[in-house]
Design a protein around this motif. Structure first.
Motif, PDB file in Angstrom:
ATOM      1  N   GLY A   1      72.540  48.483  31.818  1.00  0.00           N
ATOM      2  CA  GLY A   1      71.475  47.970  32.664  1.00  0.00           C
ATOM      3  C   GLY A   1      71.773  46.597  33.244  1.00  0.00           C
ATOM      4  O   GLY A   1      71.016  46.079  34.055  1.00  0.00           O
ATOM      5  N   GLU A   2      72.921  46.011  32.838  1.00  0.00           N
ATOM      6  CA  GLU A   2      73.281  44.683  33.334  1.00  0.00           C
ATOM      7  C   GLU A   2      74.472  44.823  34.278  1.00  0.00           C
ATOM      8  O   GLU A   2      75.303  45.704  34.078  1.00  0.00           O
ATOM      9  N   HIS A   3      74.574  43.919  35.259  1.00  0.00           N
ATOM     10  CA  HIS A   3      75.731  44.060  36.159  1.00  0.00           C
ATOM     11  C   HIS A   3      76.917  43.211  35.722  1.00  0.00           C
ATOM     12  O   HIS A   3      78.013  43.383  36.220  1.00  0.00           O
TER      13      HIS A   3
ATOM     14  N   ARG B   1      75.781  48.974  40.765  1.00  0.00           N
ATOM     15  CA  ARG B   1      74.732  49.992  40.611  1.00  0.00           C
ATOM     16  C   ARG B   1      73.368  49.361  40.845  1.00  0.00           C
ATOM     17  O   ARG B   1      73.102  48.261  40.346  1.00  0.00           O
TER      18      ARG B   1
ATOM     19  N   GLU C   1      83.181  54.453  31.212  1.00  0.00           N
ATOM     20  CA  GLU C   1      83.103  53.892  32.560  1.00  0.00           C
ATOM     21  C   GLU C   1      81.753  54.098  33.238  1.00  0.00           C
ATOM     22  O   GLU C   1      81.212  53.185  33.843  1.00  0.00           O
TER      23      GLU C   1
ATOM     24  N   SER D   1      76.044  52.560  31.522  1.00  0.00           N
ATOM     25  CA  SER D   1      75.539  51.265  31.954  1.00  0.00           C
ATOM     26  C   SER D   1      74.616  50.724  30.885  1.00  0.00           C
ATOM     27  O   SER D   1      73.866  51.475  30.270  1.00  0.00           O
TER      28      SER D   1
ATOM     29  N   GLN E   1      90.856  43.782  38.519  1.00  0.00           N
ATOM     30  CA  GLN E   1      91.205  43.422  39.891  1.00  0.00           C
ATOM     31  C   GLN E   1      92.221  42.289  39.910  1.00  0.00           C
ATOM     32  O   GLN E   1      93.192  42.319  40.662  1.00  0.00           O
TER      33      GLN E   1
ATOM     34  N   MET F   1      86.133  35.431  40.351  1.00  0.00           N
ATOM     35  CA  MET F   1      86.456  36.084  41.622  1.00  0.00           C
ATOM     36  C   MET F   1      86.876  35.040  42.648  1.00  0.00           C
ATOM     37  O   MET F   1      87.783  35.269  43.434  1.00  0.00           O
TER      38      MET F   1
ATOM     39  N   SER G   1      86.008  45.087  35.397  1.00  0.00           N
ATOM     40  CA  SER G   1      86.414  45.288  36.790  1.00  0.00           C
ATOM     41  C   SER G   1      87.009  44.007  37.379  1.00  0.00           C
ATOM     42  O   SER G   1      87.993  44.035  38.109  1.00  0.00           O
TER      43      SER G   1
ATOM     44  N   ILE H   1      77.710  40.010  45.774  1.00  0.00           N
ATOM     45  CA  ILE H   1      79.156  39.979  45.501  1.00  0.00           C
ATOM     46  C   ILE H   1      79.904  39.217  46.596  1.00  0.00           C
ATOM     47  O   ILE H   1      80.798  38.437  46.328  1.00  0.00           O
TER      48      ILE H   1
ATOM     49  N   ARG I   1      68.373  57.829  34.520  1.00  0.00           N
ATOM     50  CA  ARG I   1      69.671  57.159  34.408  1.00  0.00           C
ATOM     51  C   ARG I   1      70.768  58.142  33.984  1.00  0.00           C
ATOM     52  O   ARG I   1      71.888  58.083  34.478  1.00  0.00           O
TER      53      ARG I   1
ATOM     54  N   ASP J   1      87.365  47.660  44.321  1.00  0.00           N
ATOM     55  CA  ASP J   1      87.566  46.437  43.550  1.00  0.00           C
ATOM     56  C   ASP J   1      86.324  46.130  42.730  1.00  0.00           C
ATOM     57  O   ASP J   1      86.407  45.701  41.591  1.00  0.00           O
TER      58      ASP J   1
ATOM     59  N   HIS K   1      77.867  40.404  36.404  1.00  0.00           N
ATOM     60  CA  HIS K   1      78.525  39.693  37.504  1.00  0.00           C
ATOM     61  C   HIS K   1      77.727  38.431  37.756  1.00  0.00           C
ATOM     62  O   HIS K   1      76.946  38.342  38.708  1.00  0.00           O
TER      63      HIS K   1
ATOM     64  N   TYR L   1      90.086  53.272  43.276  1.00  0.00           N
ATOM     65  CA  TYR L   1      88.818  52.771  42.748  1.00  0.00           C
ATOM     66  C   TYR L   1      88.482  51.464  43.476  1.00  0.00           C
ATOM     67  O   TYR L   1      89.371  50.663  43.756  1.00  0.00           O
TER      68      TYR L   1
ATOM     69  N   THR M   1      70.491  50.082  39.579  1.00  0.00           N
ATOM     70  CA  THR M   1      69.717  49.831  38.359  1.00  0.00           C
ATOM     71  C   THR M   1      70.087  48.511  37.698  1.00  0.00           C
ATOM     72  O   THR M   1      69.340  47.997  36.882  1.00  0.00           O
ATOM     73  N   GLU M   2      71.266  47.993  38.031  1.00  0.00           N
ATOM     74  CA  GLU M   2      71.691  46.740  37.407  1.00  0.00           C
ATOM     75  C   GLU M   2      71.321  45.523  38.261  1.00  0.00           C
ATOM     76  O   GLU M   2      71.639  44.401  37.893  1.00  0.00           O
ATOM     77  N   TYR M   3      70.713  45.768  39.418  1.00  0.00           N
ATOM     78  CA  TYR M   3      70.440  44.655  40.337  1.00  0.00           C
ATOM     79  C   TYR M   3      68.969  44.527  40.710  1.00  0.00           C
ATOM     80  O   TYR M   3      68.651  43.914  41.720  1.00  0.00           O
TER      81      TYR M   3
END
Lengths: 810, 810
Positions: free
Chosen positions: B533-535, A294, B528, B531, B597, B545, B593, A405, A267, A290, B537, A288, A296-298
């Motif tokens: 380890g979590e997204h 990553r 930035e 991580s 956005q 969104m 993020s 997403i 990592r 929107d 989202h 950047y 590793t996060e999914y």
């Protein structure tokens, strides 16, 4: 005429705001006059062009139709983060950024731009593990020892056999224990150009492997020498280790990879290079995304997705890995495998590259099948799954994260052309298998390749350029201009001549144009509300306005034609030429408003492409080296500069009119102001015939350069003039020297040979030759002429002498 | 499945950039795999809304169709420049600016926005002439004289008869020579509220006329007094003249108008007010038009246009003026007169106002006919024409200049609603008469009226506000927000409560939102590429969104609905609320993020409306009082502030942990840093529970205000606490005072009345009452209780006394 009855009550609702005195006069009037005449929608004489995009799914330009109104769901393949970004990345991401800006800022789409970061990948695993094991090894080395030496030697031997050998002819490949003995022969081969070329044909990395091995061998020999001389300090050890870095890292990894169990090793390498990547992108003015995802996060989402594919009948497990069943998928009525490149199906080389170096090769039903989930061996990062500890395959991440997403349909998917097969084809297959849909992506767009001076960029060809390196030679704006001058989906041949030729010329053209226009506008602003009674809007201006709106239309047509930026730039450049011609031909009579309107649009469009710097409120595209956080220099400085400049105008005009010695000093000061004081502030004063200088803000560097050029030119002129003057002086001196002899003496010795004449009159004019004869008529005539000439010369000489004496006496 | 055959040669052209190793493996494969599957255009699930505009030509919302692609030809009626711009102008031009920005910056039309400056007009002529004659008169007055006094008196008398009288009842109107005698009576009438109201009903300008006359009369009386006292200095004369300015100017003009022959008198007044107008517009952030036209620069074109109208049979000459023949025009099959307001045809009041005060009233074929060309009398500016020296009528200028710049068809014509009739109707008639076309303007849009606190703005109502005045009370952004919260074509009631209520609240909402978001983003930026380890989202983020893209769609729908800015602002405000809720509920776990956005889009849209200040690159809508030419404070300062802030965090945590006296000083310093040092720099530190303060950049003024409020609150709390403590202290003192008497003494005089008891035991406890009786059981019990209590109190007293003594002794 047809009249549309309009209900007065509805209308009076709207007209509640009308003044009270506006009442209808009489009832009769009211009834008679209540109707407005019919209105017809205007006839469209020119239709707006529609956006068409070159779609890799058809290899043609197809009309762009987003699914939901203006909302555009866009997924872009991001980088695998394990090394520095290079020109290939620059080409791809800057180009995507240009397309994204056109879509959102020009066409006004509500773009949702998603990009992934591949932070699980075989290349990352190997690189991180090697770095980690090497630095552990290095940290534990306290002294040079025989053991250390033998470890390095062993690693070197393996490296020679496994890597250098690849490029060698069979008869030259050394066997185990044989490597050092054979090395001089191998080195000789590498020094022989033609034989080396053959090696490179066998293995394009031969040069790289040979160089690494040669360097390490030298270090081994030095270490042996040191050890036998009993020099075993830590520094000696570190020198050996550092000179053997690549070879040792690879050997250590082979031996110790199983011991690496700390997942943060992987990592943190990815995090480091991700940070560097985005810094590079920022320097390239790439917006950047929107949303950034990553892998590793999914991972839990990946597991769920793979289960879905298996459930739908398109995936199978083998030895704790899961594969995609391309056969099952392709034979289904609903699906097609490899939509982008059906001709690449079964291309084993491409497939193998897609699978990665740490992939298992057995257990697949078809050679086309690819890993959805890879069982992790010890020393590889892993996450729990129903199939045991493992990690996502490469292609699955994009399917999962794009779906997470953006959902089950994308408007646009983009990436570099080399990802088309197998990555994008596999990704589409996975997603369509999971969502059970026929078209997961509507528009697939691929940016073209980048070559450097005609060749594919590669480390072994030594034409590999990182973004960091290229930004030391060119600005982000220059690079972007270079990409804009080419079609986004065409191959670019990046070359020195392109950058210093076309790109530089384009940049200079725009810079000069904006500098000029700003100066003209700023000059006019001071007298904005004054009028000379003329509107200055005649044929030339009407024509320029027509050019402007024609250009706007042509610009739109170009961008609608699959983002044809070279054509769009050409439209702008042509307009710049027209405006320049207009300005030059109309001079002070130029209609500033027409020029400003055009320049504003040109600046806006260049900024839209991402070429802007500094304040967006300024006309033009800004300046890169403004410093001080982008203060608008124009606005801040111009009022002061104008006052200063007109003061100078006054002094200067006075000095010119009086033509007096004292006033020369004023002129000198004026020149000093222009050529010295203001140059370093980046202010250019262009003296004009009417005595009012044009004030320009330019970059100081540019001004200093121009001043130097002017000086050199003046120096050259002065040198030439001095040389000419010296020549004149020399001639005059010679002449004066010639006049030193009085005419009375000129025909007497020593000015003539002894005995040339024997008699003279009182003026020293010869009356008889040496032989006693009278001079002939002709001789007399000639001598008289000479005498007269000498008399004149001698008078000049006497005058000069007198002058010299008075100078010496004063 | 249907497969589209694709020619491999075409494709290979495009794929020339593919790597060489990508060769097709076998001929069979090549033939089998050459086809890409068929691609179908995506189904549009949501159509893009189309722009509809409320069109005054239909009084309905009609789809907007430009004639030539994206090119929009737009003519906007500009100001008549003879006085300061006021709130009515602000409403009109800011609103037009908003519409223009939406058309070009949001919908992406190539708008050509043309605006005229009316610099020939009867109001300009009268004002300029009066100013000129007055200042000539003033400059020639060297001393106070009987002659000067009688001139002023005469002018005053005329003014009273001609202007003040308009509002008076018939029986009160003075006759010539009678004015001064009657004045006290008139003044009495003006002081009586109810009678004055009747006067104002007769003439809404009564108050203004009366005030002017009253003031002048006072000056006349003072001058008489001075003259009789032989004070005749120039200053006395000037005082009389200045106090009589309006009255004198009007009288001088009546007498001397013919003498004004220098046309620059008129032009320079117009130039002055034109300059002021554009400065006001700049302060209101109204974009400069693409093209500005002045009538004085288009007179030859006007003459040619009028000739064209005559030639087409719609104009006629009378006594060197030319009139438009509305009858001939309206009865033509091809034309309609008064398309916008057919019900206003023949409204004499409106027509007369359109013609101007210097117009000739005779010679027209119909009362509806209006001047195309006005013969100029002496004292009026004039240009040559086939009909003699004259000047353009009011309406003709717009027809001529719009045609000169934009040609024979306009997409949009705009102006304030009070111009609809007769100006715009006459303008259209003229243009359609000249071009012989049916529809010169396709979309006529009119901005609504502005009222102030419910009333029409007028000088006589004393609610007349210039732009200069309003900008001293509100910012350009606040005014624009006020206009945005209303429909562009609705009446606005501008009021104090609107500005301090809805508008202020909206501004504060956006400011707080952006300040918060920027602080959160800036905090996240530092980490930035890290991580956890979590997204981040998940459902909440997906919902946000969705809100964002739904908002974008709703925003577009609102603007397509005839520029419904109140609705569009509501969409944005609702989104802000959602994001605020999201931030508050997720805290440090918030997905930055997603927030960024959304905030970026909100900032972009507010800037698109023209609400932006400072750097456009910053998230949000910028800050007005940034100074230093709009440096991006965020980018420049944040890194330093972050270091400073985390240093402070450390010190503060240490101090809290140790709880030591010396460390209190550190805490004080921390507070001082937050409350004093940083406040004046506009930096807010919000201390958080986790010990990491949130850094915010706010305007210094705002911060200082917040600090003051906090201080006042703390002061109030401290005062309350002090009062409570004092109460406690007083109670304690009272109690201690009560304990001064030892229990042994308490039942003896003087602590009880003499003779209450006669016997006591050794403890001073009473054993017999004054009458010699033993105490009853009950009495004993009560006395014992009191004794015990007093003992306790006395002990406390002794302790307190000892303490006091030790304090005094120390």
């Amino acid at each position: 005429m047809i009249r549309t009855p309009v209900n007065i009550i509805v209308r009076s609702g709207y007209r509640a705001s009308a003044p009270h005195r506006r009442s209808v006069n009489t009832l009769k009037d009211a009834v008679m006059a209540l109707r407005q005449p019919a209105w017809h929608p205007p006839p469209r004489q020119i239709d707006q062009p529609v956006l068409k995009i070159f779609n890799s799914l058809t290899k043609t330009k197809t009309e762009f139709i987003p699914i939901d109104g203006s909302h555009v769901k866009w997924y872009n393949c991001g980088p695998t983060v394990y090394d520095a970004s290079h020109m290939g990345h620059a080409r791809n991401y800057v180009t995507q950024d240009i397309l994204r800006r056109i879509m959102s800022d020009y066409f006004g789409y509500d773009v949702h731009f998603v990009m992934n970061i591949t932070d699980i990948d075989d290349k990352i695993i190997v690189r991180a593990r090697q770095n980690y094991l090497f630095s552990q090894f290095r940290n534990s080395a306290t002294a040079l020892s025989a053991d250390l030496l033998s470890q390095v030697s062993e690693a070197w031997g393996s490296y020679v056999r496994e890597n250098v050998s690849k490029g060698l002819p069979d008869e030259e490949k050394p066997s185990r224990g044989d490597e050092e003995i054979r090395w001089p022969q191998i080195a000789g081969l590498a020094r022989d150009q033609s034989r080396k070329l053959e090696c490179l044909k066998r293995d394009e990395k031969f040069d790289m492997h040979f160089t690494a091995a040669d360097r390490t061998l030298a270090a081994i020999e030095a270490a042996r020498h040191a050890l036998s001389a009993n020099q075993s300090s830590g520094n000696t050890a570190l020198r050996l280790i550092d000179e053997s870095r690549d070879i040792l890292a690879s050997a250590l990894d082979k031996k110790l990879q199983d011991t690496v169990t700390d997942q943060s090793v992987f990592r943190s390498l990815a995090a480091y290079w991700e940070g560097r990547f985005f810094k590079d992108m920022e320097r390239l003015r790439v917006r950047y995304p929107d949303t950034v995802t990553r892998v590793t996060e999914y991972v839990p989402e990946v597991v769920e997705f793979v289960q879905g594919i298996i459930k739908n009948g398109y995936g199978y497990e083998f030895e704790s890995s899961v594969y995609f069943d391309t056969g099952a998928f392709d034979s289904s009525d609903r699906h097609d495998y490899a939509k982008l490149e059906p001709w690449s199906k079964g291309n084993r080389e491409l497939l193998a590259e897609g699978e990665g170096v740490l992939s298992s090769t057995s257990g697949r039903r078809s050679a086309s099948d690819f890993a959805l989930w890879k069982a992790s061996k010890p020393g590889e990062p892993s996450w729990p799954s129903p199939w045991g500890p493992g990690r996502p395959g490469w292609h699955i991440e994009c399917s999962v994260m794009a779906s997470a997403i953006l959902g089950d349909r994308l408007d646009i998917h983009s990436g570099g052309i080399d990802l088309a097969f197998p990555h994008h084809d596999n990704e589409m297959a996975q997603s369509e298998a999971y969502h059970e849909c026929g078209a997961w992506v509507n528009y697939f767009i691929h940016t073209g390749h980048l070559h450097i001076e005609g060749l594919k960029m590669s480390k072994s060809l030594k034409n590999f350029i990182t973004i960091d390196e290229i930004l030391q030679r060119f600005t982000a704006r220059q690079l972007r201009l270079a990409f804009l001058t080419q079609l986004w989906n065409a191959k670019i041949d990046f070359s020195e001549s392109m950058m210093t030729g076309e790109v530089k010329s384009l940049e200079v053209t725009f810079n000069n144009f904006f500098t000029n226009v700003r100066a003209i506008i700023s000059q006019a602003r001071a007298h904005e509300d004054q009028s000379d009674g003329e509107h200055h809007h005649n044929d030339a201006e009407r024509e320029l306005m027509k050019s402007l709106y024609d250009s706007k239309t042509a610009f739109r047509v170009a961008l609608c034609d699959s983002f044809n930026t070279p054509e769009a730039l050409k439209v702008i450049r042509d307009l710049v030429s027209r405006i320049n011609i207009y300005i030059n031909s109309s001079g002070r009579k130029a209609n500033v408003s027409v020029v400003e309107q055009s320049a504003t649009w040109i600046g806006d469009m260049l900024r839209m492409f991402g070429l802007g710097e500094g304040q967006a409120s300024e006309i033009g595209w800004g300046q890169e080296d403004e410093g001080a956080g982008g203060v608008n220099r124009e606005e801040t400085l111009m009022p002061y500069l104008r006052i200063l400049s007109s003061f100078r105008d006054g002094v200067r005009q006075l000095a010119i009119a009086k033509n007096d010695d004292a006033l020369k000093e004023i002129l000198k000061l004026c020149d000093k102001l222009r050529d010295d004081d203001l140059v370093s502030l980046g202010v250019a004063l262009d003296d004009q015939e009417d005595g009012k200088a044009l004030v320009k803000l330019v970059s100081p560097a540019e001004l200093i350069k121009a001043r130097e050029e002017k000086r050199l030119k003046l120096d050259a002129q002065a040198a030439k003039k001095a040389a000419a003057a010296e020549e004149v002086r020399q001639k005059r001196l010679a002449k004066i020297e010639k006049g030193r002899v009085p005419p009375e003496e000129m025909f007497r010795p020593p000015n003539v040979p002894e005995g040339a004449y024997i008699r003279w009159d009182e003026c020293g004019f010869p009356t008889a030759t040496g032989s006693g004869e009278d001079l002939s008529k002709n001789q007399q005539k000639r001598a008289r002429k000479e005498w007269d000439a000498q008399k004149k010369l001698h008078e000049e000489f006497l005058a000069w002498k007198k002058e010299q004496e008075s100078v010496a006496g004063s």
